[in-house]
Design a protein around this motif. Structure first.
Motif, PDB file in Angstrom:
ATOM      1  N   ALA A  17      -4.025 -67.026 -85.048  1.00  0.00           N
ATOM      2  CA  ALA A  17      -5.350 -66.487 -84.709  1.00  0.00           C
ATOM      3  C   ALA A  17      -5.579 -66.945 -83.420  1.00  0.00           C
ATOM      4  O   ALA A  17      -6.788 -66.474 -82.663  1.00  0.00           O
ATOM      5  N   ILE A  18      -4.812 -67.803 -82.765  1.00  0.00           N
ATOM      6  CA  ILE A  18      -5.074 -68.309 -81.214  1.00  0.00           C
ATOM      7  C   ILE A  18      -3.661 -67.602 -80.264  1.00  0.00           C
ATOM      8  O   ILE A  18      -4.126 -67.358 -79.367  1.00  0.00           O
ATOM      9  N   TYR A  19      -2.466 -67.566 -80.660  1.00  0.00           N
ATOM     10  CA  TYR A  19      -1.680 -67.183 -79.828  1.00  0.00           C
ATOM     11  C   TYR A  19      -0.726 -65.763 -80.702  1.00  0.00           C
ATOM     12  O   TYR A  19      -0.385 -65.762 -81.720  1.00  0.00           O
ATOM     13  N   ALA A  20      -0.228 -65.183 -79.678  1.00  0.00           N
ATOM     14  CA  ALA A  20       0.579 -63.881 -80.034  1.00  0.00           C
ATOM     15  C   ALA A  20       2.079 -64.235 -79.520  1.00  0.00           C
ATOM     16  O   ALA A  20       2.374 -63.642 -78.397  1.00  0.00           O
ATOM     17  N   LEU A  21       2.940 -64.361 -80.194  1.00  0.00           N
ATOM     18  CA  LEU A  21       4.088 -64.957 -79.534  1.00  0.00           C
ATOM     19  C   LEU A  21       4.662 -63.291 -79.476  1.00  0.00           C
ATOM     20  O   LEU A  21       4.471 -62.638 -80.139  1.00  0.00           O
ATOM     21  N   PRO A  22       5.583 -63.279 -78.338  1.00  0.00           N
ATOM     22  CA  PRO A  22       6.092 -61.833 -77.999  1.00  0.00           C
ATOM     23  C   PRO A  22       6.842 -61.437 -79.142  1.00  0.00           C
ATOM     24  O   PRO A  22       7.019 -60.128 -79.118  1.00  0.00           O
ATOM     25  N   GLU A  23       7.926 -62.197 -79.760  1.00  0.00           N
ATOM     26  CA  GLU A  23       8.629 -61.838 -80.988  1.00  0.00           C
ATOM     27  C   GLU A  23       8.485 -62.480 -82.356  1.00  0.00           C
ATOM     28  O   GLU A  23       7.946 -63.545 -82.301  1.00  0.00           O
TER      29      GLU A  23
ATOM     30  N   PHE B 291      -0.317 -86.693 -68.599  1.00  0.00           N
ATOM     31  CA  PHE B 291      -0.847 -85.725 -69.618  1.00  0.00           C
ATOM     32  C   PHE B 291      -1.322 -84.420 -68.724  1.00  0.00           C
ATOM     33  O   PHE B 291      -0.865 -83.152 -69.287  1.00  0.00           O
ATOM     34  N   THR B 292      -2.073 -84.596 -67.688  1.00  0.00           N
ATOM     35  CA  THR B 292      -2.448 -83.472 -66.902  1.00  0.00           C
ATOM     36  C   THR B 292      -1.335 -82.605 -66.352  1.00  0.00           C
ATOM     37  O   THR B 292      -1.382 -81.228 -66.750  1.00  0.00           O
ATOM     38  N   LEU B 293      -0.234 -83.179 -66.131  1.00  0.00           N
ATOM     39  CA  LEU B 293       1.162 -82.458 -65.601  1.00  0.00           C
ATOM     40  C   LEU B 293       1.466 -81.609 -66.894  1.00  0.00           C
ATOM     41  O   LEU B 293       1.742 -80.406 -66.715  1.00  0.00           O
ATOM     42  N   ALA B 294       1.510 -82.394 -67.939  1.00  0.00           N
ATOM     43  CA  ALA B 294       2.020 -81.571 -69.329  1.00  0.00           C
ATOM     44  C   ALA B 294       1.219 -80.402 -69.542  1.00  0.00           C
ATOM     45  O   ALA B 294       1.611 -79.352 -69.949  1.00  0.00           O
ATOM     46  N   ASP B 295       0.004 -80.705 -69.746  1.00  0.00           N
ATOM     47  CA  ASP B 295      -1.356 -79.826 -70.174  1.00  0.00           C
ATOM     48  C   ASP B 295      -1.092 -78.488 -69.238  1.00  0.00           C
ATOM     49  O   ASP B 295      -1.191 -77.426 -69.571  1.00  0.00           O
ATOM     50  N   GLU B 296      -0.967 -78.914 -67.859  1.00  0.00           N
ATOM     51  CA  GLU B 296      -1.154 -77.756 -67.083  1.00  0.00           C
ATOM     52  C   GLU B 296       0.133 -76.869 -67.013  1.00  0.00           C
ATOM     53  O   GLU B 296      -0.091 -75.656 -66.843  1.00  0.00           O
ATOM     54  N   SER B 297       1.237 -77.459 -67.021  1.00  0.00           N
ATOM     55  CA  SER B 297       2.452 -76.867 -67.123  1.00  0.00           C
ATOM     56  C   SER B 297       2.606 -75.904 -68.274  1.00  0.00           C
ATOM     57  O   SER B 297       2.877 -74.755 -68.253  1.00  0.00           O
ATOM     58  N   TRP B 298       2.340 -76.346 -69.526  1.00  0.00           N
ATOM     59  CA  TRP B 298       2.334 -75.717 -71.011  1.00  0.00           C
ATOM     60  C   TRP B 298       1.291 -74.706 -70.755  1.00  0.00           C
ATOM     61  O   TRP B 298       1.303 -73.419 -71.378  1.00  0.00           O
ATOM     62  N   GLY B 299       0.126 -75.322 -70.265  1.00  0.00           N
ATOM     63  CA  GLY B 299      -1.104 -74.464 -70.351  1.00  0.00           C
ATOM     64  C   GLY B 299      -1.048 -72.976 -69.518  1.00  0.00           C
ATOM     65  O   GLY B 299      -1.460 -71.766 -70.029  1.00  0.00           O
ATOM     66  N   ALA B 300       0.010 -73.038 -68.456  1.00  0.00           N
ATOM     67  CA  ALA B 300      -0.072 -71.693 -67.691  1.00  0.00           C
ATOM     68  C   ALA B 300       0.581 -70.603 -68.518  1.00  0.00           C
ATOM     69  O   ALA B 300       0.205 -69.641 -68.648  1.00  0.00           O
ATOM     70  N   PHE B 301       1.709 -71.140 -69.633  1.00  0.00           N
ATOM     71  CA  PHE B 301       2.033 -70.237 -70.408  1.00  0.00           C
ATOM     72  C   PHE B 301       1.696 -69.770 -71.744  1.00  0.00           C
ATOM     73  O   PHE B 301       1.498 -68.842 -72.097  1.00  0.00           O
ATOM     74  N   LEU B 302       0.727 -70.890 -72.470  1.00  0.00           N
ATOM     75  CA  LEU B 302       0.092 -70.864 -73.280  1.00  0.00           C
ATOM     76  C   LEU B 302      -1.108 -69.717 -73.050  1.00  0.00           C
ATOM     77  O   LEU B 302      -1.100 -68.685 -73.943  1.00  0.00           O
ATOM     78  N   TYR B 303      -1.415 -69.728 -71.897  1.00  0.00           N
ATOM     79  CA  TYR B 303      -2.641 -68.739 -71.754  1.00  0.00           C
ATOM     80  C   TYR B 303      -2.234 -67.303 -71.678  1.00  0.00           C
ATOM     81  O   TYR B 303      -2.748 -66.423 -72.122  1.00  0.00           O
ATOM     82  N   GLU B 304      -0.902 -67.217 -71.482  1.00  0.00           N
ATOM     83  CA  GLU B 304      -0.318 -65.688 -71.310  1.00  0.00           C
ATOM     84  C   GLU B 304      -0.024 -65.256 -72.778  1.00  0.00           C
ATOM     85  O   GLU B 304      -0.339 -64.050 -72.763  1.00  0.00           O
ATOM     86  N   ILE B 305      -0.024 -66.210 -73.885  1.00  0.00           N
ATOM     87  CA  ILE B 305      -0.167 -65.612 -75.107  1.00  0.00           C
ATOM     88  C   ILE B 305      -1.182 -65.855 -75.906  1.00  0.00           C
ATOM     89  O   ILE B 305      -1.220 -65.526 -77.011  1.00  0.00           O
ATOM     90  N   GLU B 306      -2.287 -66.149 -75.287  1.00  0.00           N
ATOM     91  CA  GLU B 306      -3.478 -66.533 -75.943  1.00  0.00           C
ATOM     92  C   GLU B 306      -4.286 -65.426 -76.267  1.00  0.00           C
ATOM     93  O   GLU B 306      -4.382 -64.298 -75.640  1.00  0.00           O
ATOM     94  N   LEU B 307      -4.792 -65.045 -77.661  1.00  0.00           N
ATOM     95  CA  LEU B 307      -5.570 -63.932 -77.670  1.00  0.00           C
ATOM     96  C   LEU B 307      -6.741 -63.923 -77.257  1.00  0.00           C
ATOM     97  O   LEU B 307      -7.471 -64.743 -77.114  1.00  0.00           O
ATOM     98  N   GLU B 308      -7.527 -62.523 -76.969  1.00  0.00           N
ATOM     99  CA  GLU B 308      -8.521 -62.629 -76.509  1.00  0.00           C
ATOM    100  C   GLU B 308      -9.651 -62.828 -77.710  1.00  0.00           C
ATOM    101  O   GLU B 308      -9.408 -62.542 -78.628  1.00  0.00           O
ATOM    102  N   GLU B 309     -10.674 -63.402 -77.202  1.00  0.00           N
ATOM    103  CA  GLU B 309     -11.805 -63.678 -78.343  1.00  0.00           C
ATOM    104  C   GLU B 309     -12.251 -62.541 -78.960  1.00  0.00           C
ATOM    105  O   GLU B 309     -12.440 -61.364 -78.564  1.00  0.00           O
TER     106      GLU B 309
END
Ligand SMILES: [Zn+2]
Length: 249
Positions: A201-207, A151-169
């Motif tokens: 409300a959490i993520y902004a997909l590029p397209e 799980f840690t591997l999956a979470d960190e792998s996806w998390g790195a990219f989810l972070y890129e599209i996460e909206l600021e508070e």
């Protein structure tokens, strides 16, 4: 290089089922709703791989399955997270028991493997709090020992990219995800709309990505890179209802 057709592996004949989820028992309804959300997350995985041009070091379908568990764990309180993970896992298990020959040539792993992978990742996200989940779904101890690291591997792998599209508070919600009602069960359309409101409300997909809830002529769900759209087929919803009734949920 992207697959043209990517979806859940449910290559069975569409059931003759006209029931809506409003007619179902609470357990069956939870099952259908949990699976729809898990499938939406899975297809979002394909959309992100496409839009962010992500490297995929393995089967893309496995990466999408991993995102479904990462989001179920990360976005929901425990009760509902369990509902999504349990429904997703159970659907793979039920599908594996339907007597279809295992298609080793398929882009998806075999249903039984997807079942254990889903149970393992969800258990591994919180091993202290989900020992009962691992027991209920009969996760072998040999595999369970590896699941926290998986799980840690999956979470960190996806998390790195989810972070890129996460909206600021405090940022305005995104509008990239929308739902198109193609004539399916209105309650499923509302479920998708509510979930997409939360995701925007959490993520902004590029397209932009339109999620269609529509008949497709087969039991499946898809992400189409050419049109950047997701289809949640009405036949797939009917199939989930049949599964739920057959399993007496
Ligand atoms: Zn897929």
């Amino acid at each position: 290089m992207r697959h043209l057709i990517l979806g859940v592996c449910l290559a069975v004949a569409p059931p003759a089922c006209a029931q809506g989820i409003a007619d179902l028992s609470p357990g069956a309804r939870d099952y259908v709703e949990g699976n729809i959300l898990g499938t939406l997350y899975h297809e979002m995985g394909h959309a992100l791989i496409d839009q962010l041009d992500l490297p995929v070091l393995g089967q893309e379908e496995d990466a999408a399955d991993m995102l479904a568990v990462v989001l179920a764990h990360g976005l929901w309180e425990e009760d509902y997270a369990r509902r999504v993970a349990a429904a997703t896992a159970l659907s793979f298990l039920l599908s594996s028991q339907e007597g279809n020959e295992t298609s080793y040539w398929d882009v998806h792993g075999p249903d039984e493997q997807r079942y254990y992978n889903t149970v393992c990742l969800f258990y591994g996200a919180n091993p202290e709090g989900r020992a009962d989940f691992a027991e209920l779904f009969e996760l072998p101890e040999d595999r369970a020992a590896l699941c926290p690291e998986e799980f840690t591997l999956a979470d960190e792998s996806w998390g790195a990219f989810l972070y890129e599209i996460e909206l600021e508070e405090g940022a305005d919600p995104a509008t990239a995800l929308t739902v198109s009602d193609g004539g399916g069960d209105p309650e499923i359309t509302v479920l998708l709309q509510d979930e997409i409101t939360d995701l925007n409300a959490i993520y902004a997909l590029p397209e932009p990505v339109v999620v269609h809830h529509e008949p497709c002529g087969e039991v499946n769900a898809f992400y189409f890179p050419e049109t950047r759209s997701i289809s949640i087929c009405t036949e797939y919803v009917d199939y989930l209802i049949e599964q739920a009734i057959g399993a007496e949920l």
